[in-house]
Design a protein around this motif. Structure first.
Motif, mmCIF file in Angstrom:
data_model
loop_
_atom_site.group_PDB
_atom_site.id
_atom_site.type_symbol
_atom_site.label_atom_id
_atom_site.label_comp_id
_atom_site.label_asym_id
_atom_site.label_seq_id
_atom_site.Cartn_x
_atom_site.Cartn_y
_atom_site.Cartn_z
ATOM 1 N N LYS A 251 0.834 -1.200 0.000
ATOM 2 C CA LYS A 251 0.000 0.000 0.000
ATOM 3 C C LYS A 251 0.875 1.259 0.000
ATOM 4 O O LYS A 251 1.924 1.305 0.636
ATOM 5 C CB LYS A 251 -0.914 0.011 1.230
ATOM 6 C CG LYS A 251 -1.784 -1.236 1.390
ATOM 7 C CD LYS A 251 -2.868 -1.308 0.345
ATOM 8 C CE LYS A 251 -3.794 -2.490 0.618
ATOM 9 N NZ LYS A 251 -4.889 -2.589 -0.392
ATOM 10 N N LYS A 252 0.420 2.286 -0.680
ATOM 11 C CA LYS A 252 1.069 3.578 -0.654
ATOM 12 C C LYS A 252 0.442 4.433 0.437
ATOM 13 O O LYS A 252 -0.695 4.197 0.852
ATOM 14 C CB LYS A 252 0.918 4.272 -2.012
ATOM 15 C CG LYS A 252 1.572 3.530 -3.173
ATOM 16 C CD LYS A 252 1.346 4.278 -4.479
ATOM 17 C CE LYS A 252 1.972 3.534 -5.652
ATOM 18 N NZ LYS A 252 1.717 4.248 -6.942
ATOM 19 N N ASP A 253 1.190 5.451 0.879
ATOM 20 C CA ASP A 253 0.625 6.372 1.864
ATOM 21 C C ASP A 253 -0.669 6.964 1.323
ATOM 22 O O ASP A 253 -0.714 7.459 0.188
ATOM 23 C CB ASP A 253 1.615 7.494 2.185
ATOM 24 C CG ASP A 253 2.776 7.028 3.043
ATOM 25 O OD1 ASP A 253 2.617 6.035 3.770
ATOM 26 O OD2 ASP A 253 3.861 7.651 2.968
ATOM 27 N N GLY A 254 -1.708 6.904 2.109
ATOM 28 C CA GLY A 254 -3.005 7.427 1.711
ATOM 29 C C GLY A 254 -3.965 6.366 1.229
ATOM 30 O O GLY A 254 -5.180 6.588 1.233
ATOM 31 N N ASP A 255 -3.430 5.197 0.805
ATOM 32 C CA ASP A 255 -4.329 4.117 0.383
ATOM 33 C C ASP A 255 -5.190 3.655 1.559
ATOM 34 O O ASP A 255 -6.363 3.325 1.395
ATOM 35 C CB ASP A 255 -3.527 2.930 -0.165
ATOM 36 C CG ASP A 255 -2.917 3.213 -1.527
ATOM 37 O OD1 ASP A 255 -3.307 4.215 -2.157
ATOM 38 O OD2 ASP A 255 -2.050 2.426 -1.956
ATOM 39 N N ILE A 256 -4.570 3.600 2.724
ATOM 40 C CA ILE A 256 -5.284 3.275 3.967
ATOM 41 C C ILE A 256 -5.167 4.483 4.880
ATOM 42 O O ILE A 256 -4.069 4.979 5.137
ATOM 43 C CB ILE A 256 -4.690 2.034 4.651
ATOM 44 C CG1 ILE A 256 -4.843 0.796 3.752
ATOM 45 C CG2 ILE A 256 -5.363 1.782 5.994
ATOM 46 C CD1 ILE A 256 -4.179 -0.445 4.299
ATOM 47 N N LYS A 257 -6.282 4.979 5.352
ATOM 48 C CA LYS A 257 -6.288 6.135 6.233
ATOM 49 C C LYS A 257 -5.845 5.683 7.629
ATOM 50 O O LYS A 257 -6.500 4.857 8.258
ATOM 51 C CB LYS A 257 -7.678 6.760 6.315
ATOM 52 C CG LYS A 257 -8.330 7.030 4.958
ATOM 53 C CD LYS A 257 -7.532 7.990 4.105
ATOM 54 C CE LYS A 257 -8.236 8.291 2.794
ATOM 55 N NZ LYS A 257 -7.428 9.152 1.906
ATOM 56 N N ILE A 258 -4.721 6.206 8.081
ATOM 57 C CA ILE A 258 -4.169 5.836 9.381
ATOM 58 C C ILE A 258 -4.393 6.976 10.362
ATOM 59 O O ILE A 258 -4.072 8.130 10.072
ATOM 60 C CB ILE A 258 -2.676 5.520 9.271
ATOM 61 C CG1 ILE A 258 -2.466 4.316 8.340
ATOM 62 C CG2 ILE A 258 -2.069 5.244 10.646
ATOM 63 C CD1 ILE A 258 -1.006 4.018 8.047
ATOM 64 N N LEU A 259 -4.942 6.644 11.526
ATOM 65 C CA LEU A 259 -5.179 7.628 12.577
ATOM 66 C C LEU A 259 -4.490 7.172 13.851
ATOM 67 O O LEU A 259 -4.587 6.003 14.239
ATOM 68 C CB LEU A 259 -6.666 7.820 12.852
ATOM 69 C CG LEU A 259 -7.518 8.341 11.697
ATOM 70 C CD1 LEU A 259 -8.100 7.190 10.886
ATOM 71 C CD2 LEU A 259 -8.657 9.217 12.240
ATOM 72 N N GLY A 260 -3.799 8.100 14.502
ATOM 73 C CA GLY A 260 -3.136 7.801 15.759
ATOM 74 C C GLY A 260 -3.736 8.584 16.911
ATOM 75 O O GLY A 260 -4.725 9.309 16.752
#
Length: 329
Positions: A251-260
């Motif tokens: 996956k590229k950055d932004g393909d999966i929305k990551i929240l911390g």
């Protein structure tokens, strides 16, 4: 979305300044008899685990705040992620007869008895960020920390309304399940995404706040559910682990929305990760260190008869709209 989620309400701490969202007041019986501006006071802090970057951030802010009070000497003990170690350190503080104890319990239930012993010994106890099973104002002096449920709920709403308005599959990486923030953040996020009926939480797993465990867990999630569109990590370290797993899955950055959650500053922190497009958001979790020292001043120096039993510190959503501006703060 309004990036500021909570603001402090005006609550006076008997000469120590304003503190927020008091949920009651501790009885005078829970405060010290020996106090005053001319005294010298030892404050013991039992930290859950210095190895976590957030915990070190707490230590730094506490140390800086305490250094501004000439009457205070701060002792920080590292619980090293072990309830037995933390219990022994608390007992040592009691034996030393320190003037006030701060504690971030690594786990809630196992640390409850030693908190009770400190209170029975006449030492005020302020719980910072994490709670034991007791009740603030009754079983210990006060709790200072963020509203973990609401922080995660807002993260869920951000996914539901902004990141995935058309819905999709999402996952959750939970912290240590025996700690109160982990449970509250898991439940809060799941409640928040209910705002969008087209979103489905297809996987949730505890990764104990650790990036390597988060990487392993999220890699397995992606194998089982390759269409996951977003993952909420209950701290920034696990969000970093999730990104590595996503990269490993092609996956590229932004393909999966990551929240911390934590919104730590610095090159390894969540604010930078959002600013550079690696993650979609993180939510700051202020340490409560300055508020804790303010409360200690009220108790030990100003001889306050009452203090707020619950102080809720403010948090801010870090999104692409404000991340770069927040990096310099």
């Amino acid at each position: 979305m309004d990036c500021t989620l909570f603001r402090r309400s005006a609550g006076l701490l008997a000469g120590a300044g304003a503190l927020a969202l008091a949920a009651g007041a501790a009885d005078a019986a829970s405060l010290v008899k020996d106090c005053g501006k001319d005294g010298k006071y030892v404050i013991g802090f039992s930290q859950a685990n210095n190895a976590e970057p957030y915990r070190q951030h707490v230590n730094d802010e506490l140390t800086a705040a305490a250094a501004k009070v000439p009457q205070f000497s701060l002792q920080i003990a590292d619980g090293a992620g072990n309830v037995n170690t933390q219990t022994s350190q608390m007992d040592n503080f009691i034996t030393q007869k320190v003037d006030l104890i701060l504690i971030s319990p690594f786990e809630a239930a196992p640390l409850t008895p030693v908190v009770a012993r400190a209170v029975k010994a006449g030492i005020p106890v302020i719980e910072l960020d994490r709670r034991s099973l007791g009740e603030p104002g009754k079983d210990y002096t006060a709790f200072i920390g963020g509203d973990n449920f609401k922080i995660a709920q807002e993260a869920g709403k951000y996914v539901a309304g902004t990141l995935l308005p058309d819905g999709g599959e999402v996952a959750v990486l939970e912290g240590l399940p025996s700690s109160t923030p982990a449970v509250e953040r898991l439940n809060g996020f799941k409640d928040g995404v209910k705002a969008n009926a087209k979103i489905e939480v297809v996987a949730e797993q505890a990764a104990d706040w650790l990036p390597d465990k988060a990487q392993t867990a999220f890699a397995a999630m992606l194998q089982a559910h390759p269409n996951i569109k977003a993952v909420y990590a209950s701290n920034d370290m696990m969000a970093a682990g999730a990104r590595l797993a996503a990269k490993g899955a092609g996956k590229k950055d932004g393909d999966i929305k990551i929240l911390g959650t934590d919104g730590l500053p610095g090159p390894a922190g969540g604010i930078r990760a959002v600013a550079e497009g690696e993650w979609s958001a993180t939510f700051t979790y202020p340490t409560g260190g300055p508020e804790a020292i303010d409360m200690a001043k009220a108790i030990l120096i100003d001889c306050a008869e009452k203090v707020p039993t619950v102080v809720t510190v403010a948090t801010t959503a870090i999104t692409p709209d404000n991340a770069k501006a927040m990096m310099g703060k």
